[in-house]
Scaffold this active site. Structure first.
Site, mmCIF file in Angstrom:
data_model
loop_
_atom_site.group_PDB
_atom_site.id
_atom_site.type_symbol
_atom_site.label_atom_id
_atom_site.label_comp_id
_atom_site.label_asym_id
_atom_site.label_seq_id
_atom_site.Cartn_x
_atom_site.Cartn_y
_atom_site.Cartn_z
ATOM 1 N N SER A 470 37.778 40.588 25.569
ATOM 2 C CA SER A 470 36.928 40.102 24.484
ATOM 3 C C SER A 470 37.027 41.071 23.317
ATOM 4 O O SER A 470 37.397 42.247 23.490
ATOM 5 C CB SER A 470 35.476 39.991 24.949
ATOM 6 N N TYR A 483 28.023 43.312 29.232
ATOM 7 C CA TYR A 483 29.169 42.447 28.922
ATOM 8 C C TYR A 483 30.293 43.262 28.281
ATOM 9 O O TYR A 483 31.465 43.169 28.680
ATOM 10 C CB TYR A 483 28.720 41.325 27.993
#
Length: 600
Positions: A470, A483
């Site tokens: 990401s 995350y």
């Protein structure tokens, strides 16, 4: 003229139970083996140098489930007799006589489908371009062996109209062809093959090519290689100096190009469309001896090509015929995508399907995985399957890998895409929250890389692993500690694994999307808030991502492009590119941005 018998106890592998036929032509006898139902279409496999027909045993066994398969030892190889004298006994004209004699013996009334590797392909190009074989060849699959006539014209074009690029191509192929010069020397090649080289060759092809130690090559190798030197001496210089101008293929051609071939440049085939109007191109990330290292892939492509011209009147499978992007690279390859029930995973499965790959769609949502597989079949991958697996469960992933290996083969491209989202300050994030995120986002990737990556490495013919990280991997955030940590770990894991597996021909890519319109926003958890507040934030985040409206299909395109180019880190979306640049050149600015709290 032929006489029949059996090969039992004389040859290894699937050829042990083949039907044997001896065909006499031009003063020699050719040993011919047959497998499968003789009433079905006939596929003739022609071996190269310094091989015998046994090089095809694994491919032949797979093809025999669908076709009448014929293999023969080229004159002077295996159990076929050698011409006397050797000089002048291996010309392309005499090799064409041999092929026609075999074809007339095994399929007198119907044309045959021809497959050639290495020098088997070189001579097969002669068969498919001379007038006297018209009507006897239904299709031709070529691998690792160009037409000497086409090669001669390729050289002439680059010497008569040189450019820096063309000169570089000539020099590059010249360096790859070192062995051709050696084989033209008198006596020395024969002495080497009957002496130390013949003894060491099996070990060399195992180490350099990844060829399995399964009884190949056969004991006839030294004499096969010594006789086969005359293939080069009788043909190469004469044809390269005076190539035929009418060497046009009169049958459909499928070209399979191993991208890691140490002996032949891919550039040799740049002008092939001129000589073969009905041409289908395939590329395979493998080395030279693909009949031994990739028999599954070759059998699948040959079956598809032959079937197309037998049952569909020559209509080739849609992804190849339509020239869809990357069809020549991924057609027939096995691709496994996790998190494939929706979003980036589903889009990636469809993209590979459109390129002709066989797709395994994996997700813990069984119905979603099945829907993705069903839709993949509609868009171009008739061989697609859905599997329900939780990637955080190591034993479940092991069972999946065993099933995939047994039923579908070794995975060529693995896309570890499954992931979950979690937002919330570090002090509000519980240990259970951390475990859930790391189990899927990190451990799911670790399980996939370790379990499927090991099988790729053991196969010895490369592959590719894509891990979805990401933009959060290089952009700290006070609201995404769990995350961001999981994705940063995936990025570093990918970099480390790339370094480790490079020597095995396995590429590793970390794809780092930014804000992409997927349903991860509606399922993401928000730590430290009530259930009602969590639902409100999920809806608002999903709405914001929807307004951004960056489609997952663009991420899928970036994934396919990254595999083709073997890219290491691939940011996707402008904000991902910006975050990566700032992480390199202005990390202080990123740290300042990390202190900002998003208002949701």
């Amino acid at each position: 003229m032929s006489r029949e018998g059996r090969l039992e106890g004389r040859s290894g592998g699937v050829l042990r139970d083949a039907r044997e036929r001896w065909v006499r032509t031009g003063g020699i006898e050719l040993c011919v083996a047959e497998l499968g139902d003789a009433a079905r279409p006939t596929v003739v496999l022609v071996h190269g140098y310094p091989d015998s027909k046994e090089v095809w045993s694994e491919v032949a066994g797979r093809l025999a489930e669908h076709f009448h398969v014929v293999l023969y030892d080229v004159r002077g190889h295996g159990r076929s007799t050698a011409p006397r004298p050797l000089r002048g006994g291996f010309t392309l004209e005499k090799l064409t006589d041999d092929f026609l004699a075999v074809a007339d013996a095994v399929s007198p009334d119907e044309p045959v489908h021809l497959v050639g590797h290495d020098w088997g392909s070189v001579q097969a190009w002669e068969f498919v371009t001379v007038r006297r074989t018209e009507g006897r060849i239904a299709s031709f699959t070529s691998m690792s062996g160009p037409s000497l006539d086409h090669f001669g014209h390729w050289i002439k074009r680059r010497t008569t109209r040189p450019t820096p690029r063309r000169v570089g191509q000539l020099l590059g192929q010249g360096a790859r062809s070192w062995y051709v010069y050696a084989l033209h020397t008198p006596v020395l090649p024969e002495l080497a093959w009957r002496g130390p080289l013949g003894k060491r060759w099996p070990g060399l092809v195992r180490r350099m090519e990844g060829v399995p130690a399964d009884g190949y090559p056969t004991a006839s190798l030294p004499s096969d290689a010594a006789h086969g030197a005359w293939l080069y001496r009788d043909n190469v210089r004469a044809r390269l100096r005076r190539p035929r101008s009418d060497a046009y293929a009169h049958a459909p051609v499928q070209l399979i190009t191993p991208t890691g071939d140490a002996f032949l440049s891919e550039r040799l085939y740049d002008d092939l469309g001129e000589w073969a109007p009905q041409l289908v191109r395939r590329t395979l990330p493998a080395k030279h001896w693909v009949p031994r290292t990739r028999p599954d892939q070759l059998a699948a492509w040959i079956t598809e090509f032959v079937t197309a011209h037998e049952e569909r009147g020559g209509e080739v499978a849609a992804p190849v015929a339509a020239g869809r992007r990357y069809a020549d690279r991924f057609g027939g390859q096995l691709v496994l995508v996790t998190g494939a029930a929706s979003g980036i995973g589903r889009a990636t499965a469809f993209a590979f399907a459109e390129a002709g790959a066989r797709v395994v769609a994996v997700d813990r949502d069984a119905e979603g995985a099945a829907r993705t597989a069903a839709m993949a079949r509609l868009v171009g991958a008739p061989d697609s399957w859905g599997e329900a697996v939780d990637v955080s469960d190591e034993q479940a992933v092991e069972k999946l890998a065993d099933k995939v290996s047994a039923e579908y083969g070794t995975v060529d491209v693995l896309v570890n895409n499954a992931g979950i989202g979690l937002s919330g300050a570090f002090l509000d994030t519980t240990s259970d929250d951390w475990r859930k995120v790391l189990d899927v986002n990190l451990w799911g990737v670790i399980h996939g890389c370790r379990i499927f990556g090991r099988r790729m490495a053991e196969r010895g013919q490369g592959g590719h692993i894509v891990n979805t990280a990401s933009a959060a991997a290089f952009q700290p955030s006070r609201m995404l500690p769990a995350y961001s940590t999981s994705k940063a770990a995936v990025l570093m894991l990918s970099e480390c694994l790339r370094a480790e597996l490079a020597g095995r021909g396995i590429g590793v890519t970390a794809v780092c999307p930014g804000i992409v319109n997927t349903n991860i926003t509606s399922t993401a958890r928000f730590a430290g808030v009530s259930a009602d507040e969590e639902k409100r934030r999920q809806k608002k985040t999903a709405r914001l991502y929807g307004l951004r409206n960056y489609p997952p299909e663009k991420v899928a395109d970036a994934i396919l492009r990254a595999v083709v180019r073997n890219e290491a880190v691939v940011p996707v979306t402008p904000e991902a590119h910006g975050a990566r640049l700032l992480s390199r050149f202005a990390p202080g600015a990123l740290r300042a941005l990390a202190r900002l709290e998003a208002k949701l």
